[in-house]
Design a protein around this motif. Structure first.
Motif, PDB file in Angstrom:
ATOM      1  N   GLN A 128       0.831  -1.208   0.000  1.00 11.15           N
ATOM      2  CA  GLN A 128       0.000   0.000   0.000  1.00 11.15           C
ATOM      3  C   GLN A 128       0.865   1.257   0.000  1.00 11.15           C
ATOM      4  O   GLN A 128       0.567   2.231  -0.704  1.00 11.15           O
ATOM      5  N   THR A 129       1.920   1.230   0.787  1.00  8.16           N
ATOM      6  CA  THR A 129       2.789   2.395   0.898  1.00  8.16           C
ATOM      7  C   THR A 129       3.538   2.632  -0.403  1.00  8.16           C
ATOM      8  O   THR A 129       3.715   3.789  -0.836  1.00  8.16           O
ATOM      9  N   TYR A 130       3.977   1.557  -1.059  1.00 10.53           N
ATOM     10  CA  TYR A 130       4.667   1.709  -2.337  1.00 10.53           C
ATOM     11  C   TYR A 130       3.719   2.309  -3.381  1.00 10.53           C
ATOM     12  O   TYR A 130       4.130   3.131  -4.206  1.00 10.53           O
ATOM     13  N   ARG A 131       2.447   1.906  -3.342  1.00 14.81           N
ATOM     14  CA  ARG A 131       1.473   2.497  -4.262  1.00 14.81           C
ATOM     15  C   ARG A 131       1.345   4.003  -4.005  1.00 14.81           C
ATOM     16  O   ARG A 131       1.344   4.805  -4.960  1.00 14.81           O
ATOM     17  N   ALA A 132       1.271   4.391  -2.740  1.00 13.90           N
ATOM     18  CA  ALA A 132       1.177   5.817  -2.406  1.00 13.90           C
ATOM     19  C   ALA A 132       2.418   6.566  -2.884  1.00 13.90           C
ATOM     20  O   ALA A 132       2.323   7.710  -3.363  1.00 13.90           O
ATOM     21  N   ALA A 139      11.150  -6.335  -3.372  1.00 13.43           N
ATOM     22  CA  ALA A 139      12.000  -5.904  -4.477  1.00 13.43           C
ATOM     23  C   ALA A 139      11.215  -4.945  -5.356  1.00 13.43           C
ATOM     24  O   ALA A 139      10.154  -5.295  -5.874  1.00 13.43           O
ATOM     25  N   ALA A 140      11.724  -3.723  -5.528  1.00  9.00           N
ATOM     26  CA  ALA A 140      10.996  -2.718  -6.301  1.00  9.00           C
ATOM     27  C   ALA A 140      11.942  -1.592  -6.697  1.00  9.00           C
ATOM     28  O   ALA A 140      12.845  -1.234  -5.925  1.00  9.00           O
ATOM     29  N   PRO A 141      11.749  -1.026  -7.871  1.00  8.22           N
ATOM     30  CA  PRO A 141      12.588   0.093  -8.310  1.00  8.22           C
ATOM     31  C   PRO A 141      12.425   1.313  -7.407  1.00  8.22           C
ATOM     32  O   PRO A 141      11.387   1.513  -6.775  1.00  8.22           O
ATOM     33  N   ASP A 142      13.478   2.124  -7.362  1.00  8.26           N
ATOM     34  CA  ASP A 142      13.471   3.414  -6.662  1.00  8.26           C
ATOM     35  C   ASP A 142      13.228   3.262  -5.169  1.00  8.26           C
ATOM     36  O   ASP A 142      12.589   4.120  -4.541  1.00  8.26           O
ATOM     37  N   THR A 143      13.700   2.160  -4.594  1.00  9.32           N
ATOM     38  CA  THR A 143      13.571   1.935  -3.157  1.00  9.32           C
ATOM     39  C   THR A 143      14.911   1.520  -2.575  1.00  9.32           C
ATOM     40  O   THR A 143      15.883   1.289  -3.301  1.00  9.32           O
ATOM     41  N   GLN A 201      12.298  11.783  -2.536  1.00 12.06           N
ATOM     42  CA  GLN A 201      12.436  11.227  -1.192  1.00 12.06           C
ATOM     43  C   GLN A 201      12.209   9.719  -1.323  1.00 12.06           C
ATOM     44  O   GLN A 201      11.089   9.245  -1.391  1.00 12.06           O
ATOM     45  N   ARG A 202      13.290   8.962  -1.388  1.00  9.64           N
ATOM     46  CA  ARG A 202      13.171   7.529  -1.670  1.00  9.64           C
ATOM     47  C   ARG A 202      12.532   6.782  -0.501  1.00  9.64           C
ATOM     48  O   ARG A 202      12.708   7.143   0.665  1.00  9.64           O
ATOM     49  N   LEU A 203      11.776   5.750  -0.846  1.00  7.90           N
ATOM     50  CA  LEU A 203      11.135   4.900   0.143  1.00  7.90           C
ATOM     51  C   LEU A 203      12.108   3.808   0.567  1.00  7.90           C
ATOM     52  O   LEU A 203      12.715   3.146  -0.282  1.00  7.90           O
ATOM     53  N   LEU A 204      12.253   3.636   1.871  1.00 10.20           N
ATOM     54  CA  LEU A 204      13.213   2.681   2.424  1.00 10.20           C
ATOM     55  C   LEU A 204      12.464   1.643   3.248  1.00 10.20           C
ATOM     56  O   LEU A 204      11.618   1.982   4.089  1.00 10.20           O
ATOM     57  N   TRP A 205      12.767   0.367   2.992  1.00 11.13           N
ATOM     58  CA  TRP A 205      12.191  -0.717   3.784  1.00 11.13           C
ATOM     59  C   TRP A 205      13.113  -0.985   4.976  1.00 11.13           C
ATOM     60  O   TRP A 205      14.273  -1.352   4.808  1.00 11.13           O
TER      61      TRP A 205
END
Length: 363
Positions: A228-232, A277-281, A253-257
Motif C-alpha cells: 500500500q505504501t509503495y502504491r502511495a 523488491a521494487a525500483p526506486d527503493t 524522497q526515496r522509500l526505504l524498507w
C-alpha cells in the motif's frame, strides 16, 4: 550475477542495518561494499547500545572523552559521529557517482526528542554540522511532532531519514512534510536539492499481529502495508506538484524498507527482501539477512505500484479483528519507547565505562 547485484540492477539499493567500530576496523564494511553491493547504512540507538555495551572496542575512546570532560549525550555523539564519518567516507564514491542519490549513512537524534519538534530541529541542525559529511542523514521519527520537525529541517537544508513509519498514512504525512520543506526553499530562492528517505518498518507488523491472526495470514500483513505504501509513493511521484519540484532540481524522497529481518523462525529468512523488491527503493538489512539473501535469495520485481493485492490482505486482517490504524499508531509509539529504553541503557553503559573500576568499589 549475485542476487544482491540483481537487486541493484532492478533499481533497489541495499544498505546495511548496522555499524560497529570492529566492523570498520576489520575491513568488513569495505568488503560488504565490494562483495554484497552495499551502498549505504543506517544506525539507531539500539544498534549503538549493543555495539558499545557488548564490546571493549570503544573503551579507549570513552576514556579519552571522559578525560576531556565529555559525558552523556555529548560523549555518545562524539563516538557515533567518529564511526559514521568513517563509514560515510567509504560510501563517498557511490554518493559522488550517483549525484547524491545513494551512498548515505544515518545518525538519529536523541529519541527523547520524539515529541519535541523545536528541540528536534535544533538537534538536527547541530548534529549535521558537527558530522561535517554531505552524505550523512539525520534520522527524525515520523511522529506528529516529528513531521513538523521534518519540514523545518528540510527547509534548513538538513538531509533527513524519516524513521519509525508504519503505514501508508504515516508515510504520506512524512512525504508531505518533505514536499513542503522543498517548496519553501524554492520560494525562498534556495537550492531544491536536500535529500531525504522515508523508512517504513515492515516485520514489526507481523510480530505484533501473528498471534492474533489465523495461520494463513501469518507474515502477510507487513508486506501488505508495504505494498500500500509503495502504491502511495508511486502515486506521489506522478503528481504535477512533484514534477514541478523535480524540474527545480529536487531529488525524490526515496522509500526505504526497514525492519526486514525475518522474526518468525517458520518463515523464509529472505521473506521481506524478496517480497519488497521494487525500483526506486532501498532495503536496509541486518547482516544475517544480507548473508542469507546473497546465498539463496531470488530476485523478481515483486511490487508493481498497484498495491499487489495488499488491500485484500488488510481487509482479511481487519475481519480477523486487527484494527490496522490503531496498530500503526501503537507500533510507532512502541518503537519510540524502545529507542528511548535503548538510549537510557546506552548512557548507562557510557557512565559505567567512564567510571574507573576502583571508584566503583567500596573502600
Amino acid at each position: 550475477m549475485k542476487a544482491t547485484q540483481q537487486l541493484h540492477a532492478l533499481g533497489q539499493s541495499l544498505w546495511l542495518d548496522n555499524i560497529t567500530r570492529p566492523l570498520l576496523d576489520s575491513g568488513a564494511l569495505a568488503r560488504y561494499i565490494t562483495q554484497y553491493s552495499i551502498t549505504g547504512l543506517t544506525s539507531n540507538p539500539t544498534i549503538f547500545e549493543h555495539a558499545i555495551g557488548t564490546s571493549d572496542a570503544y573503551d579507549e575512546a570513552i576514556a579519552r572523552g571522559t578525560s576531556k570532560g565529555q559525558a552523556g549525550e555529548a560523549l555518545f555523539f562524539d563516538l557515533a559521529i567518529a564511526d559514521l564519518r568513517r563509514a560515510a567516507d567509504l560510501f563517498r564514491p557511490v554518493f559522488e557517482a550517483t549525484g547524491g542519490v545513494d551512498g548515505w549513512v544515518s545518525l538519529e537524534v536523541s529519541p527523547l526528542l520524539a515529541h519535541d519538534a523545536k528541540g528536534t530541529v535544533a538537534a538536527a541542525v547541530h548534529l549535521h554540522q558537527l558530522a561535517d559529511r554531505p552524505n550523512l542523514y539525520i534520522k527524525i521519527p515520523g511522529t506528529p511532532e516529528g513531521v513538523v520537525a521534518i519540514e523545518e529541517s528540510i527547509f534548513a537544508g538538513v538531509p533527513v531519514n524519516v524513521t519509525l513509519l508504519f503505514s501508508a498514512a504515516q508515510y504520506q504525512a512524512a512525504a508531505e512534510a518533505y514536499l513542503r520543506g522543498i517548496e519553501r526553499r524554492v520560494a525562498a530562492g534556495l537550492d531544491a536539492k536536500v535529500n531525504s528517505v522515508a523508512s517504513l518498518f515492515v516485520s514489526r507488523w507481523d510480530v505484533a499481529a501473528n498471534k492474533r491472526l489465523p495461520g494463513a495470514l501469518h507474515n502477510r500483513l507487513g508486506i501488505a502495508v508495504a505494498a500500500q505504501t509503495y502504491r502511495a509513493y508511486r502515486e506521489l511521484l506522478a503528481l504535477p506538484r512533484w514534477h514541478r519540484l523535480a524540474a527545480a532540481g529536487a531529488h525524490v524522497q526515496r522509500l526505504l524498507w526497514a525492519s526486514t529481518g525475518t522474526k518468525d523462525p517458520a518463515a523464509p529468512d529472505t521473506l521481506y527482501v524478496e517480497a519488497l523488491a521494487a525500483p526506486d527503493t532501498i532495503n536496509t538489512l541486518p547482516e544475517k539477512t544480507l548473508f542469507a539473501f546473497s546465498d539463496h535469495g531470488k530476485v523478481q520485481p515483486s511490487l508493481q505500484g498497484d498495491g499487489n493485492g495488499g488491500d485484500a490482505t488488510i481487509a482479511q486482517c481487519r475481519e480477523a479483528g486487527i484494527d490496522i490504524d490503531a496498530l500503526a499508531e501503537q507500533l510507532q509509539r512502541e518503537g519510540a519507547e524502545s529507542f528511548s529504553q535503548s538510549w537510557a541503557k546506552l548512557l548507562d553503559n557510557l557512565a559505567n565505562k567512564a567510571t574507573p573500576s576502583s571508584a566503583k568499589t567500596d573502600p
